[in-house]
Design a protein around this motif. Structure first.
Motif, PDB file in Angstrom:
ATOM      1  N   LEU A 154      -0.150  12.031  17.291  1.00 13.35           N
ATOM      2  CA  LEU A 154      -0.076  13.179  16.378  1.00 13.35           C
ATOM      3  C   LEU A 154       0.791  12.831  15.164  1.00 13.35           C
ATOM      4  O   LEU A 154       0.471  13.200  14.036  1.00 13.35           O
ATOM      5  CB  LEU A 154       0.505  14.399  17.106  1.00 13.35           C
ATOM      6  N   GLY A 155       1.875  12.092  15.421  1.00 14.35           N
ATOM      7  CA  GLY A 155       2.737  11.664  14.317  1.00 14.35           C
ATOM      8  C   GLY A 155       1.992  10.796  13.327  1.00 14.35           C
ATOM      9  O   GLY A 155       2.115  10.959  12.106  1.00 14.35           O
ATOM     10  N   LEU A 156       1.176   9.867  13.860  1.00  9.30           N
ATOM     11  CA  LEU A 156       0.396   8.986  12.987  1.00  9.30           C
ATOM     12  C   LEU A 156      -0.589   9.809  12.164  1.00  9.30           C
ATOM     13  O   LEU A 156      -0.747   9.601  10.948  1.00  9.30           O
ATOM     14  CB  LEU A 156      -0.344   7.944  13.825  1.00  9.30           C
ATOM     15  N   LEU A 157      -1.269  10.765  12.803  1.00 10.86           N
ATOM     16  CA  LEU A 157      -2.216  11.625  12.089  1.00 10.86           C
ATOM     17  C   LEU A 157      -1.511  12.387  10.973  1.00 10.86           C
ATOM     18  O   LEU A 157      -2.030  12.494   9.851  1.00 10.86           O
ATOM     19  CB  LEU A 157      -2.849  12.635  13.059  1.00 10.86           C
ATOM     20  N   LEU A 158      -0.326  12.891  11.300  1.00 12.11           N
ATOM     21  CA  LEU A 158       0.427  13.664  10.316  1.00 12.11           C
ATOM     22  C   LEU A 158       0.802  12.779   9.127  1.00 12.11           C
ATOM     23  O   LEU A 158       0.652  13.182   7.966  1.00 12.11           O
ATOM     24  CB  LEU A 158       1.687  14.236  10.976  1.00 12.11           C
ATOM     25  N   ALA A 159       1.258  11.546   9.414  1.00 13.96           N
ATOM     26  CA  ALA A 159       1.618  10.628   8.331  1.00 13.96           C
ATOM     27  C   ALA A 159       0.403  10.328   7.465  1.00 13.96           C
ATOM     28  O   ALA A 159       0.474  10.325   6.231  1.00 13.96           O
ATOM     29  CB  ALA A 159       2.183   9.336   8.914  1.00 13.96           C
ATOM     30  N   PHE A 160      -0.749  10.110   8.102  1.00 15.10           N
ATOM     31  CA  PHE A 160      -1.987   9.827   7.370  1.00 15.10           C
ATOM     32  C   PHE A 160      -2.342  11.004   6.464  1.00 15.10           C
ATOM     33  O   PHE A 160      -2.670  10.831   5.289  1.00 15.10           O
ATOM     34  CB  PHE A 160      -3.118   9.563   8.367  1.00 15.10           C
TER      35      PHE A 160
ATOM     36  N   ALA B 201      -3.071   1.531  -0.639  1.00 14.94           N
ATOM     37  CA  ALA B 201      -2.116   2.457  -0.027  1.00 14.94           C
ATOM     38  C   ALA B 201      -2.371   2.609   1.461  1.00 14.94           C
ATOM     39  O   ALA B 201      -1.460   2.920   2.226  1.00 14.94           O
ATOM     40  CB  ALA B 201      -2.204   3.822  -0.716  1.00 14.94           C
ATOM     41  N   GLY B 202      -3.619   2.371   1.881  1.00 10.59           N
ATOM     42  CA  GLY B 202      -3.948   2.537   3.283  1.00 10.59           C
ATOM     43  C   GLY B 202      -3.565   1.359   4.168  1.00 10.59           C
ATOM     44  O   GLY B 202      -3.543   1.489   5.392  1.00 10.59           O
ATOM     45  N   VAL B 203      -3.253   0.191   3.553  1.00  8.62           N
ATOM     46  CA  VAL B 203      -3.056  -1.015   4.361  1.00  8.62           C
ATOM     47  C   VAL B 203      -1.967  -0.866   5.433  1.00  8.62           C
ATOM     48  O   VAL B 203      -2.225  -1.143   6.600  1.00  8.62           O
ATOM     49  CB  VAL B 203      -2.801  -2.244   3.459  1.00  8.62           C
TER      50      VAL B 203
ATOM     51  N   LEU C 198     -25.041   5.653  -0.026  1.00  6.42           N
ATOM     52  CA  LEU C 198     -24.550   4.427   0.592  1.00  6.42           C
ATOM     53  C   LEU C 198     -23.054   4.242   0.340  1.00  6.42           C
ATOM     54  O   LEU C 198     -22.302   3.833   1.228  1.00  6.42           O
ATOM     55  CB  LEU C 198     -25.334   3.251   0.000  1.00  6.42           C
ATOM     56  N   LEU C 199     -22.641   4.569  -0.891  1.00  6.40           N
ATOM     57  CA  LEU C 199     -21.266   4.255  -1.278  1.00  6.40           C
ATOM     58  C   LEU C 199     -20.237   5.149  -0.593  1.00  6.40           C
ATOM     59  O   LEU C 199     -19.152   4.688  -0.247  1.00  6.40           O
ATOM     60  CB  LEU C 199     -21.119   4.377  -2.796  1.00  6.40           C
ATOM     61  N   LEU C 200     -20.577   6.413  -0.392  1.00  4.11           N
ATOM     62  CA  LEU C 200     -19.591   7.313   0.215  1.00  4.11           C
ATOM     63  C   LEU C 200     -19.133   6.812   1.587  1.00  4.11           C
ATOM     64  O   LEU C 200     -17.928   6.624   1.792  1.00  4.11           O
ATOM     65  CB  LEU C 200     -20.150   8.745   0.275  1.00  4.11           C
ATOM     66  N   PRO C 201     -20.050   6.541   2.535  1.00  3.14           N
ATOM     67  CA  PRO C 201     -19.554   6.009   3.823  1.00  3.14           C
ATOM     68  C   PRO C 201     -18.940   4.620   3.707  1.00  3.14           C
ATOM     69  O   PRO C 201     -17.962   4.329   4.397  1.00  3.14           O
ATOM     70  CB  PRO C 201     -20.800   5.978   4.716  1.00  3.14           C
ATOM     71  N   LEU C 202     -19.460   3.791   2.799  1.00  3.11           N
ATOM     72  CA  LEU C 202     -18.906   2.434   2.665  1.00  3.11           C
ATOM     73  C   LEU C 202     -17.439   2.490   2.248  1.00  3.11           C
ATOM     74  O   LEU C 202     -16.607   1.723   2.743  1.00  3.11           O
ATOM     75  CB  LEU C 202     -19.714   1.629   1.635  1.00  3.11           C
ATOM     76  N   LEU C 203     -17.114   3.404   1.332  1.00  5.52           N
ATOM     77  CA  LEU C 203     -15.735   3.500   0.866  1.00  5.52           C
ATOM     78  C   LEU C 203     -14.872   4.304   1.837  1.00  5.52           C
ATOM     79  O   LEU C 203     -13.711   4.004   2.057  1.00  5.52           O
ATOM     80  CB  LEU C 203     -15.695   4.173  -0.516  1.00  5.52           C
ATOM     81  N   LEU C 204     -15.468   5.339   2.414  1.00  7.45           N
ATOM     82  CA  LEU C 204     -14.668   6.273   3.214  1.00  7.45           C
ATOM     83  C   LEU C 204     -14.343   5.741   4.604  1.00  7.45           C
ATOM     84  O   LEU C 204     -13.195   5.822   5.058  1.00  7.45           O
ATOM     85  CB  LEU C 204     -15.417   7.606   3.321  1.00  7.45           C
ATOM     86  N   PHE C 205     -15.347   5.191   5.297  1.00  7.14           N
ATOM     87  CA  PHE C 205     -15.150   4.866   6.711  1.00  7.14           C
ATOM     88  C   PHE C 205     -14.022   3.867   6.966  1.00  7.14           C
ATOM     89  O   PHE C 205     -13.170   4.103   7.824  1.00  7.14           O
ATOM     90  CB  PHE C 205     -16.461   4.405   7.352  1.00  7.14           C
ATOM     91  N   PRO C 206     -13.965   2.737   6.241  1.00  9.78           N
ATOM     92  CA  PRO C 206     -12.839   1.832   6.534  1.00  9.78           C
ATOM     93  C   PRO C 206     -11.486   2.480   6.248  1.00  9.78           C
ATOM     94  O   PRO C 206     -10.510   2.224   6.952  1.00  9.78           O
ATOM     95  CB  PRO C 206     -13.082   0.626   5.617  1.00  9.78           C
ATOM     96  N   LEU C 207     -11.449   3.348   5.238  1.00  4.25           N
ATOM     97  CA  LEU C 207     -10.181   3.963   4.868  1.00  4.25           C
ATOM     98  C   LEU C 207      -9.649   4.870   5.970  1.00  4.25           C
ATOM     99  O   LEU C 207      -8.440   4.989   6.164  1.00  4.25           O
ATOM    100  CB  LEU C 207     -10.369   4.777   3.581  1.00  4.25           C
ATOM    101  N   ILE C 208     -10.557   5.541   6.695  1.00  2.68           N
ATOM    102  CA  ILE C 208     -10.078   6.517   7.678  1.00  2.68           C
ATOM    103  C   ILE C 208     -10.044   5.942   9.092  1.00  2.68           C
ATOM    104  O   ILE C 208      -9.961   6.708  10.059  1.00  2.68           O
ATOM    105  CB  ILE C 208     -10.883   7.826   7.635  1.00  2.68           C
ATOM    106  N   VAL C 209     -10.057   4.615   9.200  1.00  5.00           N
ATOM    107  CA  VAL C 209      -9.907   4.005  10.521  1.00  5.00           C
ATOM    108  C   VAL C 209      -8.656   4.510  11.264  1.00  5.00           C
ATOM    109  O   VAL C 209      -8.756   4.886  12.424  1.00  5.00           O
ATOM    110  CB  VAL C 209      -9.921   2.465  10.416  1.00  5.00           C
ATOM    111  N   PRO C 210      -7.479   4.554  10.598  1.00  5.65           N
ATOM    112  CA  PRO C 210      -6.298   5.034  11.332  1.00  5.65           C
ATOM    113  C   PRO C 210      -6.488   6.452  11.859  1.00  5.65           C
ATOM    114  O   PRO C 210      -6.105   6.760  12.989  1.00  5.65           O
ATOM    115  CB  PRO C 210      -5.184   5.014  10.278  1.00  5.65           C
ATOM    116  N   CYS C 211      -7.093   7.298  11.035  1.00  7.79           N
ATOM    117  CA  CYS C 211      -7.309   8.690  11.422  1.00  7.79           C
ATOM    118  C   CYS C 211      -8.263   8.761  12.621  1.00  7.79           C
ATOM    119  O   CYS C 211      -8.029   9.511  13.577  1.00  7.79           O
ATOM    120  CB  CYS C 211      -7.884   9.423  10.210  1.00  7.79           C
TER     121      CYS C 211
ATOM    122  N   GLY D 292      -7.577  14.741   7.940  1.00  5.25           N
ATOM    123  CA  GLY D 292      -7.520  13.339   7.540  1.00  5.25           C
ATOM    124  C   GLY D 292      -8.838  12.827   6.996  1.00  5.25           C
ATOM    125  O   GLY D 292      -8.872  11.965   6.126  1.00  5.25           O
ATOM    126  N   VAL D 293      -9.937  13.366   7.513  1.00  3.08           N
ATOM    127  CA  VAL D 293     -11.246  12.970   6.977  1.00  3.08           C
ATOM    128  C   VAL D 293     -11.509  13.701   5.665  1.00  3.08           C
ATOM    129  O   VAL D 293     -12.068  13.139   4.721  1.00  3.08           O
ATOM    130  CB  VAL D 293     -12.366  13.288   7.990  1.00  3.08           C
TER     131      VAL D 293
END
Lengths: 246, 233, 247
Positions: free
Chosen positions: B209-215, C161-163, B172-185, B152-153
């Motif tokens: 595990l189901g949530l991880l799989l969906a992500f 898509a992540g929302v 700076l931009l890589l973590p700024l864009l990536l971290f919020p996106l992978i909150v569910p993971c 997922g990461v």
């Protein structure tokens, strides 16, 4: 190496297809035209010198012909193929040696050639003859430690592994000492297929080519036999301060 | 040497090559991987100092520390994996080989996921020892969580690393864009890991595990589709 | 392009009209919400922030959806107008989202005694705010227009898509949450001000997007448009031997 008759029928093209043919080719970056109105026909097997001062559009022209950059205007065909329609087929037939290394700094020369060979479908590539051909030998250290001359030789070795119908060389003599220049010149002279050399080392590069064009501010200002290349360069830029003599 | 041009078979053939190439590079430069592992372990120590020496609190959050240290180390790893391609122009050589963008994406994302799994495996024993948090549920389940979480990461991480690789402020931009996106993971990985460590009498791990799989399914398919546009730009 | 430009400068352009309609609806809706509708049973007058908060949330979601659609159109067509619309709606989305978080804190303080609760909707909106701020920062950093269009739109598509998955993960993580407020579960006297304010926020949003779009569009389209080709330079003549056939 150029025409393998055992290839898939897709690859069986009429033999006289020009290596490069472009009509009204132009490319811009944002609001600036890097080059424009380029009409060019390089027959299969011909060697063309692209002269021009820094910023004249040589590098961008080579990147567009190599399909790495899409043209903003105009038509391009590489070995009879329109790269916009079938980029993979066009790319399989050409190779570009640019300013940058195009290889992995953390791998040894041998590793780099093996990785590249595998991607080209040559799984059991024997790297020793190729290395010998460019005057290198197996070394375990990563190419991060290589000198400029050794890097250029390794780039040429990768080129030999691919064996394309069309070779694009961007400033092949940059950062080389006279000995290195002479060696690279010899290797380029032995290349099969069509070759386009972009260089401002006019004297040396014109010896390698049959035809030449001179670019200035993104436009082709002159086109003619390579023997007149030096004369054309002088006519545009004047003086005797020609680079890359000897 | 007859090859079909750029079809799905070509992509499938190229994925393991790109994967092997990336792993070979990391193996040849393994001192860098060692430094990264040390960094992850340093982070584990830092979390303990920041939280304090209360054994119960540390144990309760052991899963969180494990994943935070993997996550914070991951941006370095991801940025490095695209750095190889961009710094010497190797990406151009690959493009002209020609390697399809999809093969490049899946090969690189798999290589990154594999390295992250390895990093998790390296960080797990110190987590168990430092925070006195033995794994109560079957270890195989933890391996599964680790694989799904790292995948997922890796998928959005590889895409965003490519997206920022040529920009001036990429660090700076890589973590700024990536971290919020992978909150569910992150949430799912931490919750599942904590449950596996403390015991899971209610059987809640399955839903995480189901949530991880969906992500994973969402971002492995979406990023694979968009990667071509990213490297062409 | 010429007639469009002229229409854009007319006083009664659609975005200004929408802005005025939105403001009027908000005034009427909030007047009703504050003075006409009865006080909320559990929270008293504090509950009236509902009339501001819930419409903001709905409108915010719609604005982000528009942003996603514009990003898709920009990616598909490569046209500057969609790129500008994407940026305009991302900006308005971030504005609404920030408002939403402030209102949420103001509501949380008297209701739960804290400024912040890990309510799934509030938490999701905080994460989404950071996601779209990231998209806007990314666009500011990229100077080349084609690249900005492609990469900015890709980041927006991924963020949007992540929302849903962000929302579900946070919901499972914290099962503490308020029952959903939708007109079906709220009594009649609340519905009218809620609907008025919701449409007010939507029209206001359309107006704001329009204003920003107009401001951005000209610049973005100018940057993306092809400038005239430079004039052909004369072919060089060499001595007595004629040159080859250069362009």
């Amino acid at each position: 190496m150029t025409a393998d008759t055992s290839e898939a029928p897709v690859a069986a093209l009429p033999p006289p297809a020009a290596a490069v043919s472009c009509v009204g080719l132009a490319r811009r970056f944002g609001r600036r035209w890097a080059f424009s109105r380029v009409d060019l026909e390089v027959p299969a097997g011909q060697r063309l010198l692209v002269m021009g001062a820094n910023g004249s559009g040589k590098t961008t022209l080579l990147k567009v012909i190599s399909t790495l950059l899409a043209p903003s205007l105009g038509q391009l065909r590489v070995c009879g193929i329109d790269p916009a329609e079938d980029p993979a087929a066009a790319r399989r037939r050409l190779h570009l040696l640019s300013h940058s290394l195009g290889l992995y700094e953390d791998l040894s020369g041998e590793d780099n050639l093996r990785v590249f060979g595998r991607l080209l479908g040559k799984d059991d590539l024997d790297v020793d003859p190729v290395l010998r051909q460019v005057g290198l030998e197996r070394r375990p250290d990563p190419i991060r430690a290589y000198s400029a001359g050794m890097r250029k030789r390794l780039q040429l070795a990768a080129l030999l592994v691919k064996g394309p119908e069309l070779t694009l060389l961007d400033e092949p003599f940059a950062a080389l000492d006279p000995l290195g220049c002479a060696a690279v010149e010899g290797l380029i002279a032995a290349l099969p297929g069509a070759v386009i050399v972009a260089s401002h080392q006019v004297v040396r590069a014109s010896r390698l080519c049959e035809r030449a064009i001179l670019m200035d501010q993104g436009a082709v200002r002159w086109m003619g036999p390579a023997e007149q290349a030096v004369e054309a360069w002088r006519a545009l830029h004047g003086g005797d301060d020609l680079q890359g003599g000897g | 040497m007859a090859r079909t041009p750029g079809g799905p078979a070509d992509v499938l053939r190229q994925i393991p090559m790109i994967l092997a190439k990336d792993l070979l590079i990391e193996w040849r430069a393994r001192s860098r991987a060692f430094a990264l592992a040390c960094f992850a372990l340093t982070l584990l120590l830092l979390f303990s100092f920041a939280v304090g020496a209360d054994a119960a609190t540390l144990r309760a959050h052991a899963g969180a520390y494990l994943w935070m240290s993997v996550l914070l180390s991951s941006t370095l790893l991801l940025a490095q994996s695209l750095q190889h391609e961009v710094e010497g122009g190797a990406l151009d050589t690959l493009t002209l080989a020609p390697v399809s963008p999809a093969a490049l994406f899946y090969g690189k994302a798999l290589a990154n996921a594999a390295q992250l799994v390895l990093l998790t495996a390296v960080a797990l024993p110190p987590v168990i020892a430092l925070f006195d948090a033995p794994v109560k549920e079957p270890l195989g389940l933890l391996v599964l969580v680790s694989v799904l979480g790292c995948a997922g990461v890796a998928a959005p991480g590889t895409l965003y690393a490519a997206l920022t690789a040529r920009l001036a402020s990429k660090q700076l931009l890589l973590p700024l864009l990536l971290f919020p996106l992978i909150v569910p993971c992150l949430l799912a990985s931490v919750k599942a890991t904590s449950l596996l460590m403390s015991g899971d009498p209610m059987g809640q791990v399955g839903s995480w595990l189901g949530l991880l799989l969906a992500f994973d399914v969402l971002y492995w398919s979406l990023c694979g589709l968009l990667f071509g546009r990213v490297i062409a730009a | 392009m010429g007639s469009e430009g002229a229409a854009a400068d007319r006083l009664l352009s659609w975005d200004r009209v929408s802005l005025v309609i939105g403001l009027l609806l908000l005034i009427v809706g909030h007047y009703q919400g504050l003075f006409v509708a009865p006080a909320e049973a559990m929270m008293g007058d504090v509950g009236r922030i509902l009339y501001v908060h819930v419409p903001t949330a709905w409108a915010c979601m719609l604005v982000y959806t528009a942003c996603f659609v514009f990003a898709g159109l920009a990616l598909w067509s490569g046209k500057g107008k969609w790129d500008a619309a994407m940026e305009a709606s991302a900006e308005v989305g971030v504005l609404y989202n920030a408002l939403l978080l402030i209102q949420g804190s103001l509501w949380a303080r008297p209701t739960w005694g804290v400024f912040w609760t890990w309510d799934p909707r509030l938490t999701t909106s905080a994460i989404v705010l950071v996601l779209f701020v990231g998209v806007l920062v990314l666009r500011r950093v990229i100077t080349e227009p084609e690249r900005r269009l492609n990469l900015g739109s890709i980041a927006a598509v991924l963020a949007y898509a992540g929302v849903p998955i962000v929302y579900f993960s946070v919901k499972w993580w914290r099962t503490l949450h308020q029952p959903f407020s939708s007109p079906a579960t709220v009594s009649d006297s609340f519905i009218t001000p809620l609907r008025l304010a919701a449409f007010g926020m939507i029209f206001l949003g359309i107006g704001l997007i329009g204003l920003r779009w107009r401001a951005l569009r000209r610049e973005v389209e100018r940057e993306l448009s092809a400038p005239a080709l430079p004039a052909a330079l004369p072919t060089l003549e060499l001595g007595q031997r004629g040159p080859g056939g250069a362009a």
